[in-house]
Each structure stands twice: as C-alpha cells, then as structure tokens.
Write a protein that holds these residues in place. Structure first.
Motif, mmCIF file in Angstrom:
data_model
loop_
_atom_site.group_PDB
_atom_site.id
_atom_site.type_symbol
_atom_site.label_atom_id
_atom_site.label_comp_id
_atom_site.label_asym_id
_atom_site.label_seq_id
_atom_site.Cartn_x
_atom_site.Cartn_y
_atom_site.Cartn_z
ATOM 1 N N ARG A 8 0.820 -1.144 0.155
ATOM 2 C CA ARG A 8 0.014 -0.152 -0.106
ATOM 3 C C ARG A 8 0.856 1.366 -0.020
ATOM 4 N NH1 ARG A 8 -2.895 -3.997 2.347
ATOM 5 N NH2 ARG A 8 -5.356 -3.991 2.036
ATOM 6 N N ALA A 9 1.798 1.358 0.891
ATOM 7 C CA ALA A 9 2.641 2.553 0.955
ATOM 8 C C ALA A 9 3.399 2.585 -0.392
ATOM 9 C CB ALA A 9 3.491 2.379 2.216
ATOM 10 N N ILE A 10 4.122 1.687 -0.787
ATOM 11 C CA ILE A 10 5.022 1.928 -2.088
ATOM 12 C C ILE A 10 4.103 1.937 -3.347
ATOM 13 C CG2 ILE A 10 6.568 0.637 -3.523
ATOM 14 C CD1 ILE A 10 7.827 -0.528 -1.100
ATOM 15 N N GLY A 11 2.876 1.272 -3.053
ATOM 16 C CA GLY A 11 1.995 1.930 -4.313
ATOM 17 C C GLY A 11 1.329 3.157 -4.412
ATOM 18 N N VAL A 12 1.160 3.881 -3.272
ATOM 19 C CA VAL A 12 0.994 5.296 -3.333
ATOM 20 C C VAL A 12 2.022 6.041 -3.704
ATOM 21 C CG1 VAL A 12 0.284 7.092 -1.751
ATOM 22 C CG2 VAL A 12 -0.957 5.092 -1.647
ATOM 23 N N THR A 13 3.200 5.775 -3.203
ATOM 24 C CA THR A 13 4.444 6.734 -3.320
ATOM 25 C C THR A 13 5.202 6.408 -4.595
ATOM 26 O OG1 THR A 13 5.963 5.010 -2.057
ATOM 27 C CG2 THR A 13 5.007 6.764 -0.884
ATOM 28 N N GLN A 14 5.100 5.181 -5.146
ATOM 29 C CA GLN A 14 5.875 4.874 -6.437
ATOM 30 C C GLN A 14 5.016 4.390 -7.608
ATOM 31 O OE1 GLN A 14 9.001 6.056 -4.879
ATOM 32 N NE2 GLN A 14 9.187 5.219 -6.788
ATOM 33 N N GLY A 15 3.562 4.123 -7.446
ATOM 34 C CA GLY A 15 2.800 3.535 -8.407
ATOM 35 C C GLY A 15 2.540 4.601 -9.554
#
Length: 543
Positions: A450-457
C-alpha cells in the motif's frame, strides 16, 4: 492438540528448517517481484545499471547520462548479471540483494555452528531474517545486503583466525583464514569503499589488544600475500575507471561520498549524537526488548576470560565501534547501523530468554503493533491537517490505501502480540520469533504494497505510459525519481522543457514549469495522478 503441548510443538517448528524457510519467504521474497522500485536509492542503482548495460560500458556507471560516483562497481555488476537473465524488471534488479542476504544468513549460521551449537545458529538466523530493517534491505536493489555479507565474512574470518592462533593451529590453516579475510576485504572495498576495510581493521585491533594477542594481529596486518589478493581484486577496476574518466570518480567518491559525507550533512540526513539511540529500537524490532532484557547479562560476562566470554567481547566490540562511529558522523541513516547488527543477532541467540523479564522483552513490539493498529486513523488525521500540496497528495493517497481491510487486519497484529505476551507458558524467545513472523507478514502483505503503491505507483504508471507511446523527447523538472527512467528504459535529463517535449514533474511544481516557458507556450496534461504530472509543452491556441 492440547494447549499444554502446543509450546513443545512450536519449539520443534522454530528449531526446524521450515521456520527458516518461512522467515525467508516472508521477509526476503514476498512481493519483491511486484512492488514498484522505490526512490531514490533503488531507482538510482537500477537506472545506473540499466544505462551501463545500454551503453555497453561496464566500467563507469551513469545516472540519467551523468556520471554517478556514489558507489564502486561491484553491485552494478551483480545487478547487470541478474538483469541479463531476468530482463529489466523489479525482480531482475532485486534478486542480487535477496541472494546476498541469504548468503549473509548462511554465513551467520555456519559461524554460530563453529562457535556455539545448532540451536544458537538457528535462533540467530531467525532473528536476523525477521529484524525489521534487514527485511527492507534484503529485497531492495541497493548495495547494503552485499556490503553486510562481506563485512560479516571478514569479521567471521578474523575471529576464526584469533581462535586458530589461541589454539596453536597449523600455520597453513591460519594462512587460509587470512586469505579468505583479505578476499572479503577486497570485495567489500569494491562494493562500498573504505568502510568495508575500516571497520574490520579497527574492531579486530581493539579486540586483539584487549586479549593481549596484539602480536597475532600485527602478523595478520602485515601478511603481504593477503594485501596482494586485496590489490588484485581492487586495483584493476580502479585503473579502468581512471582510464575512462580520469580522476572524477576518485574525487567524487573518496572525497565527497566518504570524507565529506562523514564530516558534513548530506541530502538532509544529518542527525545528532543521540540519533542511533533513538532509531536502534525501531531497527531491531521485534527484538528490541529482548536486547534491553539481556544487556546487563552480556555486560557481566565481559569481565570473564573464558572462551565464551571472549566470544561475546568480540561481538560487543564489533557493535559498539559501529554504533559509536556513526553516532558522530555528519550524515546518518538508519541502515548504517546494520554493519554492527550481525553480532547483536548472535548475542540475542546466545542469551535467549525463556520466561524471565517477559514484559520488558515484549513492550517495544507491543507499542509498535499498537501504532500500526491506529495507522489508518493517524493517516486520516494527518491528511486533514496537511497544508503543503505535496504532503496533501501523499497523505490523501495513503489514507485511501489504508481505508480498506487494513483497518481491521492491522489491529489483529496488536491482538496477536498481546496474546503472545500474556501466554506465560510460551518461552519469551519463541514468542518474539513468532512476533517477527507476524511482523514480516504484515509488512510484506499489508503495509509495503500500500505505501509503495501510493508513493511509487504513479511514477511507474507515468513511465510505462511514455514507453508504450514510443515518446523519446522527455525531460524532468525538479523531481528526483530515477525509477521513472528505469521503467521507460531511457535516461531522463533534468532541464526546462521545450516546445513539443514531455516534462515529468511534481504536480505542485507544474506552475514553476509554466512560469519558465515562453509566453506563447502552455502545458497540457498527459497524465496526472497524486503528486506526479506528465505534461506536453504546446503552442497556445490562438483565439
């Protein structure tokens, strides 16, 4: 199965190979092939490797076509070999770190077998694999898993050499150990520079001097065949990079990224002398309380001179030197402390808690689990209070991402940790290892995606859109996201865009780009999601 026999079954599982396999899958492998590359470090290492392969220059890495002097060459070669087989992909860039972390654990296991027993080796390996920050670097496309492996190999060889000297082993055996140590030092130097040599030399000198074995240390230091091996490993690439770039790498890496990095604050990563006192509890989760509970026992053992006490003295000196050195560094990052955490894993395994000091051992993990339990509410509150556009974009995205089943899954972790803490028939070390398995699963399945999806997606989506369109005339403006170049598989220079070009920038900085354009030029959004905007510079339509 009756509840009274369950602790015995748990112990059998935790001391079996299956627990190590589960720990590795959760902490090192799970989702490593699907989560977007993170910026800045993963994106920078990966793009430098991709450009190196695209240019056919395996000597001098570049980042967005500019020379990159941050690290020596070894990690780029390892990533290039992986990408050559697996292609330009997340797992292609991350697989070397996973392998190096696995080898680090194997080396730790074998070292504990030589100087302890199978139970200590098993527990130390579980503690290492399940420590929070180890899990992060094990599947990150950066140089730290490789460096920790090589520092550990050098230090293990140094202690084996000490034991060989103390036991009067044959000269040939001691020479073989020294050859292995110097090879590890050479490879470490080629992975991250002087730090890989500095710590083993300083720590070994202090330890040998503390035991009165300084003559053996001097014989090892002046073992010229070892230094010859070191030079054979290190010198060829340094000569090649000098012939390719002149002294640019030497000035950029050794002066800027070593001497100046220690003396001054780089990239806002400055701390205080107490910085690692504050972050160590987070780094060692879920085993922080375990360390607090046994530190007095470890300190007491240092006054003795038997073989077990000498072993623990070596481990303590190793950790303390790394901790003290970086505490006074001008640039401080949490993962620097990992260079000194390998001995902590062994000390915890040797001083495992059964039923004593239970609450002290569990309190840090309980607090962490409670924080995760309320994370969705904390994010929502922070998003409501955020005033800066960039922070608002990120916090709004994170709030939405954690508003699904994470709202009830995260509290389950806290409930489970409380249950382990209250289960008094379960030995403390077993409860904390189970907590580590739960923590690794929570991070890999719930938090990181979730965190990486938001920051890097959005970065990955924008880059893939450009790649699929076949667009080549792309620049960036005031956004440091090198993974964008990795995903579009082309370097992205940073400069003011011109007519017809695509510009990749932060959404809250689009107005800055517009202000730099000629009066008759405008930006038309091609892609916009969260903090990321991809826009084309076009001529303004006449009325």
């Amino acid at each position: 199965m009756q509840l009274r026999t369950l602790p015995l079954s748990i112990e059998r599982f935790l001391l079996s190979p299956f627990s190590l396999l589960l720990a590795l899958v959760l902490a090192f492998f799970l989702n490593s092939w699907s989560m977007p590359l993170t910026d800045v470090d993963e994106g920078a290492f990966s793009e430098a490797t991709r450009e190196m392969m695209a240019r056919g220059n395996l000597v001098s890495p570049t980042l967005n076509d500019a020379p990159r002097h941050d690290k020596p060459i070894l990690i780029y070669w390892a990533q290039a070999a992986s990408v050559a087989v697996l292609g330009v992909s997340e797992i292609g860039f991350r697989l070397p770190s996973i392998i190096f972390a696995l080898l680090w654990m194997v080396a730790l296991y074998r070292f504990c077998l030589r100087h302890g027993n199978q139970m200590t080796a098993q527990i130390a390996s579980l503690v290492m694999a399940l420590t929070l920050v180890v899990g992060f670097i094990a599947k990150a496309a950066i140089a730290d898993a490789l460096l920790n492996l090589l520092i550990a190999l050098a230090m293990f060889g140094i202690y084996d050499y000490f034991c060989a000297c103390r036991e009067g082993k044959a000269t040939a055996q001691k020479r073989r150990l020294l050859f292995a140590v110097y090879a590890a030092l050479g490879l470490g130097f080629l992975a991250k520079g002087p730090v890989a040599v500095f710590f083993p030399l300083l720590i070994s000198g202090l330890f040998f001097a503390s035991t009165g074995a300084w003559r053996d240390w001097l014989r090892a230091i002046f073992f010229w065949p070892g230094w010859l091996i070191f030079l054979v490993i290190v010198v060829p690439w340094h000569v090649a990079v000098y012939l390719d770039q002149g002294d640019a790498f030497f000035r950029g890496f050794y002066l800027k990224h070593n001497i100046n990095r220690y003396a001054d604050t780089f990239e806002g990563h400055g701390g205080r002398w107490w910085y690692y006192l504050a972050v160590t509890p987070l780094i060692l989760l879920p085993f922080t309380g375990w360390l607090f509970a046994v530190v007095g026992k470890i300190a007491g053992s240092l006054r003795h001179s038997d073989s077990g006490a000498l072993f623990e003295r070596f481990l303590v000196i190793w950790f303390v030197v790394v901790f003290a050195f970086f505490s006074f560094s001008g640039t401080q990052l949490p993962h620097y402390l990992l260079y000194g955490c390998t001995p902590v894993f062994i000390l915890l395994a040797r001083n495992r808690l059964d039923f004593e000091r239970r609450w002290l051992a569990f309190v840090p993990m309980i607090l962490f689990a409670l924080l995760l339990a309320v994370l969705p509410e904390v994010l929502a509150f922070a998003a409501a209070k955020a005033s800066r556009p960039f922070e608002k974009f990120l916090l709004d995205g994170l709030t939405v991402a954690f508003s699904d089943e994470a709202r009830w899954l995260l509290p389950l972790l806290a409930i489970a940790i409380f249950g382990l803490a209250f289960w008094r028939r379960l030995p403390v070390w077993q409860g904390l290892v189970i907590a580590g398995l739960l923590q690794a699963a929570t991070v890999a399945i719930i938090i990181a995606p979730r965190a990486i999806g938001v920051t890097q997606g959005p970065v990955r989506e924008a880059a893939l859109l450009v790649k699929q369109s076949g667009e080549t005339n792309v620049v960036a403006w005031r956004i440091i996201m090198p993974s964008f170049s990795v995903y579009r598989q082309a370097a992205t220079p940073t400069r003011v865009p011109e007519l017809g070009q695509l510009v990749f920038t932060r959404t809250d900085r689009k107005h800055e780009v517009q202000a730099l354009l000629a009066p008759n030029l405008v930006l038309r959004d091609v892609y916009q999601r969260s903090f990321v905007t991809l826009a084309r510079v076009e001529a303004e339509a006449k009325q």
